[in-house]
Design an enzyme around this catalytic site. Structure first.
Site: not given
Ligand code: INI
Length: 159
Positions: A81, A85-86, A56-57, A113, A88
């Site tokens: 997302v 536990a953290t 998602a990032f 969105f 993040h």
């Molecule tokens: N990406 C998601 O799409 N959903 C999540 O729940 C998630 N968690 O929880 O970590 C997640 N992490 C990865 C993030 O989107 C990036 O791809 C990664 O950090 C690299 O930039």
């Protein structure tokens, strides 16, 4: 009174879907819901472009690139997302939401969105085609409506 609103007619519309592979078991159902709803509202299959992001990032930067091509009238961002536990989760969800909004405002292309932000996998499943509907399908309707209402507003500017 002049009322401006968007119809749910997608004929001739080009729509991009940017979806994250992270939590793909959920997101694939959002993609199916979005694509099915777009088609059932008149968007041609060849006019739907699906782009996969790692997570998602990364959705905003890919949505930005796609919107800037001028090849799509709207972009639907889909992801899930899920709280861990953290903290993040909060960084990923927050940046994804802010990024999607930024892309829409900077490009003036509707960027929808459709990123689920849930405490549990069960809550995500409920919103991916089970008891709480399908967020991807809802977002497809939002995309069509937003494109049509934007077109109506832009018509105001013409003599
Ligand atoms: N990406 C998601 O799409 N959903 C999540 O729940 C998630 N968690 O929880 O970590 C997640 N992490 C990865 C993030 O989107 C990036 O791809 C990664 O950090 C690299 O930039």
């Amino acid at each position: 009174m002049q009322v401006i609103e968007g119809m749910l007619a997608g004929e001739g519309m080009r729509v991009g879907i940017v979806a994250s592979r992270f939590n793909s078991a959920i997101v694939e159902h959002l993609v199916d819901g979005a694509a099915d709803t777009l088609r059932r509202h008149g968007v041609g299959d060849a006019d739907i472009t699906l782009v996969w992001a790692p997570g998602a990032f990364e959705l905003p930067v890919l949505a930005l690139e796609l919107a800037e091509t001028g090849a799509v009238d709207a972009v639907v961002c889909l992801g899930a997302v899920i709280r861990g536990a953290t903290d993040h989760y909060a960084y990923v969800a927050g940046e994804a939401a802010k990024g999607v909004a930024d892309v829409a405002r900077s490009t003036r292309v509707p960027v929808i969105f459709g990123i689920l932000t849930t405490d549990t996998i069960e809550q995500a499943v409920e919103r991916a085609g089970t008891k709480a509907g399908n967020k991807g399908a809802d977002c497809a309707l939002s995309a069509i409506e937003a494109v049509n209402v934007l077109r109506e507003i832009r018509r105001l500017a013409k003599p």
